[in-house]
Design an enzyme around this catalytic site. Structure first.
Site, PDB file in Angstrom:
ATOM      1  N   CYS A  64       4.701   8.338   2.225  1.00 12.67           N
ATOM      2  CA  CYS A  64       4.663   9.661   1.619  1.00 12.67           C
ATOM      3  C   CYS A  64       4.913  10.749   2.663  1.00 12.67           C
ATOM      4  O   CYS A  64       5.131  10.468   3.843  1.00 12.67           O
ATOM      5  CB  CYS A  64       3.314   9.873   0.956  1.00 12.67           C
ATOM      6  SG  CYS A  64       1.945   9.835   2.125  1.00 12.67           S
ATOM      7  N   CYS A 103      -3.229   8.037   6.617  1.00 14.29           N
ATOM      8  CA  CYS A 103      -1.902   8.127   7.236  1.00 14.29           C
ATOM      9  C   CYS A 103      -2.034   8.413   8.729  1.00 14.29           C
ATOM     10  O   CYS A 103      -1.274   7.876   9.542  1.00 14.29           O
ATOM     11  CB  CYS A 103      -1.064   9.229   6.592  1.00 14.29           C
ATOM     12  SG  CYS A 103      -0.643   8.878   4.881  1.00 14.29           S
ATOM     13  N   CYS A 128       0.824  -1.215   0.000  1.00 16.21           N
ATOM     14  CA  CYS A 128       0.000   0.000   0.000  1.00 16.21           C
ATOM     15  C   CYS A 128       0.853   1.258   0.000  1.00 16.21           C
ATOM     16  O   CYS A 128       0.328   2.359  -0.118  1.00 16.21           O
ATOM     17  CB  CYS A 128      -0.914   0.027   1.212  1.00 16.21           C
ATOM     18  SG  CYS A 128      -2.076  -1.317   1.229  1.00 16.21           S
TER      19      CYS A 128
END
Ligand SMILES: Cc1ncc(COP(=O)(O)O)c(C=O)c1O
Lengths: 395, 143
Positions: free
Chosen positions: B59, B103, B33
């Site tokens: 990220c 996140c 993922c």
């Protein structure tokens, strides 16, 4: 730190000053509607005619076969939907590839929902499709083959001439999205047997929102935009005169010395590839070494994620792009990187650096200076890298 | 796209690294993922998180939420740390773009996973985390 070191020319390019100059009159005093009969309109009309000839000459076509559009996306949509709808009595089968731009793929998705059948040909580890596969996929019901000329992410160049010959032999319309190929290689629609071709101005230092569809004379297809009589009654709407004039100038400049351009850019590209390989461990070039557009570099760096890499590069003034999920706006990494067989985690760590005539050796030096420490810093933060760090030592 | 706070925590992440003799380690997410968060904690006998460090593959938002979450639980008691929510992490970062909300969920879960590890090592019969919340909506856990 440098201000903006631009390595995203596959996304868009800087407009050339000669292009802007050519456009300016049509944004100011020469504002006539090209369909009007008085001189102001007639001058706008001849400006469009001239641009049409410039585009036609660049691709070996006749002026009558060039239709201006609102960019590459519209050209792709029109070509595919137009041929599909115009030939549905003949059949409903379309052949394409797994690595097309979304302007093609999402158009095909839409047609599948309307009852068309689409075969997506697989690619090899470098992103190449095999002409043999194209031949084998053809059925009695096949009405269109659409294969991109050069891929926007990994720069692979497809065997367009061979596919064109197959399509011609079987009498099937052949469309190619040449948005990323234009200006980087000679393109002649006749020798390559291309029936439809999509082009976009903003990838060749022209303005955004303008492009063209080449359509071979006599090809059966439906219109896409219905309305007034512009573009030989085939693409309605008052013309984007300044944009079209800019496109004409841009294509003229982009195709004036293709060999010179390609030689210069490819040399920088190759230095960039070689140096990245020698300065950064655990990386791989995506796409082929040869048979690659002169301006494309695409690497995967293992154990790190692409968006984080782009943010850090941006902090150093470098503009680039990635095929990671986080930059695609979806949860999956780029369909192109998955199609060449990369596992998800390696596809997430990709970086595309795309060059142009404005790229300098200093730009290459600069990115080679800032990239390795950024990759090292992100790896130092990455739990995936821990094992490697423990096991292997390198300088 | 990102707030100043997110960019600050991304550029200057707090508490990056490992703790060699951690007595609590939790890892969530998976490489498929595109995000993995690993949190190390040193928890005292009176259940205070004396030190916390993280490592993250992911990220900008994944790194920033890891950084913020570790900062928010550092020096807190285990019970206090368990009240940390993804919403609180997001608010502390002045918000996240909608596609990055997962996140912050991962950051909350990474804290919980570390505390679960602490309980498991101590033989304390408490369950503070499900295996995977499927927050990314895309993965099969552990793949
Ligand atoms: C291969 C390819 N096709 C189509 C497009 C779309 O062109 P435009 O941005 O002019 O709509 C692009 C650029 O984004 C592209 O790279």
């Amino acid at each position: 730190m440098r201000d903006c070191v631009y390595f995203d020319n596959a996304a868009t390019t800087k407009i050339k000053s000669a292009v802007l100059e050519a456009m300016m009159p049509y944004l100011t005093e020469e504002y006539g509607n090209p369909s009007s009969i008085y001189s102001l309109g007639a001058r706008a009309h001849s400006a469009i005619d001239e641009a049409r000839d410039q585009v036609a000459r660049a691709i070996g076509a006749k002026g009558r076969e060039v239709f201006f559009t609102g960019g590459g996306t519209e050209a792709d949509n029109w070509a595919i939907k137009g041929v599909a709808l115009g030939n549905r009595k003949k059949g409903n089968h379309i052949i394409s590839t797994a690595i097309e731009h979304h302007a093609v793929l999402h158009t095909l998705d839409y047609l599948e929902k309307q009852g068309f059948e689409v075969t997506y040909l697989p690619v090899d580890e470098y992103g190449r499709i095999s002409p043999e596969d194209v031949k084998n996929a053809i059925k009695d019901t096949t009405i269109l083959i659409t294969v991109m000329f050069a891929n926007n992410e990994i720069g692979v160049i497809e065997p367009i001439g061979e596919i064109g010959a197959i399509a011609k032999e079987k009498g099937i319309a052949f469309h190619t999205d040449a948005v990323q190929a234009l200006g980087h290689m000679p393109i002649d629609v006749n020798t390559l047997n291309i029936d439809l071709m999509s082009l976009s101005a903003h990838k060749i230092h022209g303005p955004k929102g303008v492009g063209a569809l080449y359509v071979r004379q006599g090809l059966r297809m439906e219109n896409f935009l219905h309305g007034g009589a512009q573009e030989q009654k085939r693409r309605s709407g008052t013309e984007n005169v300044a944009g079209i004039v800019g496109f004409g100038k841009a294509i003229q400049l982009a195709t004036a010395d293709i060999a010179g351009h390609t030689g210069k850019i490819a040399a920088m590209r190759d230095r960039l590839i070689d140096e990245i390989y020698s300065r950064i461990p655990y990386c791989r070039l995506n796409g082929p070494r040869d048979g690659r557009v002169c301006n494309n570099v695409n690497f995967s760096f293992q154990y790190i994620e692409g968006e984080a890499l782009l943010l850090m590069l941006n902090m150093k003034g470098v503009a680039a792009s990635s095929g990671s999920a986080c930059t695609s706006g979806s949860l999956d990494p780029s369909h192109v990187l998955l199609a060449i067989g990369l596992p998800h985690e390696i596809a997430h760590g990709s970086l595309r650096l795309s060059l142009s005539d404005y790229t300098t050796q200093e730009d290459i030096d600069y990115v080679l200076e800032v990239l390795p420490p950024i990759v090292a810093r992100l790896r130092a933060m990455s739990p995936l890298y821990e094992e490697i760090e423990r096991g292997v030592k390198y300088v | 796209m990102y707030s100043e706070k997110v960019l600050d925590h991304f550029e200057n992440p707090r508490n990056v690294g490992e703790i060699a003799d951690a007595n609590a380690v939790g890892q969530v997410g998976n490489a498929k993922c595109g995000d993995i968060m690993k949190i190390y904690m040193q928890i005292s006998d009176d259940e205070v998180i004396e030190d916390v460090k993280f490592k993250t593959f992911g990220c900008g938002a994944a790194i920033a939420t890891s950084s913020m979450a570790t900062e928010m639980v550092k020096g807190k008691s285990v019970d206090e740390a368990l009240t940390l929510t993804n919403k609180a992490v997001m608010e502390a970062l002045d918000g996240l773009p909608p596609v990055k909300v997962h996140c912050s969920v991962l950051a909350e879960e990474a804290v919980r996973a570390a505390i679960q590890d602490y309980y498991d090592r101590k033989g304390i019969q408490k369950k503070v985390i499900e295996k995977c919340s499927q927050c990314c909506g895309n993965c099969s856990c552990g793949e």
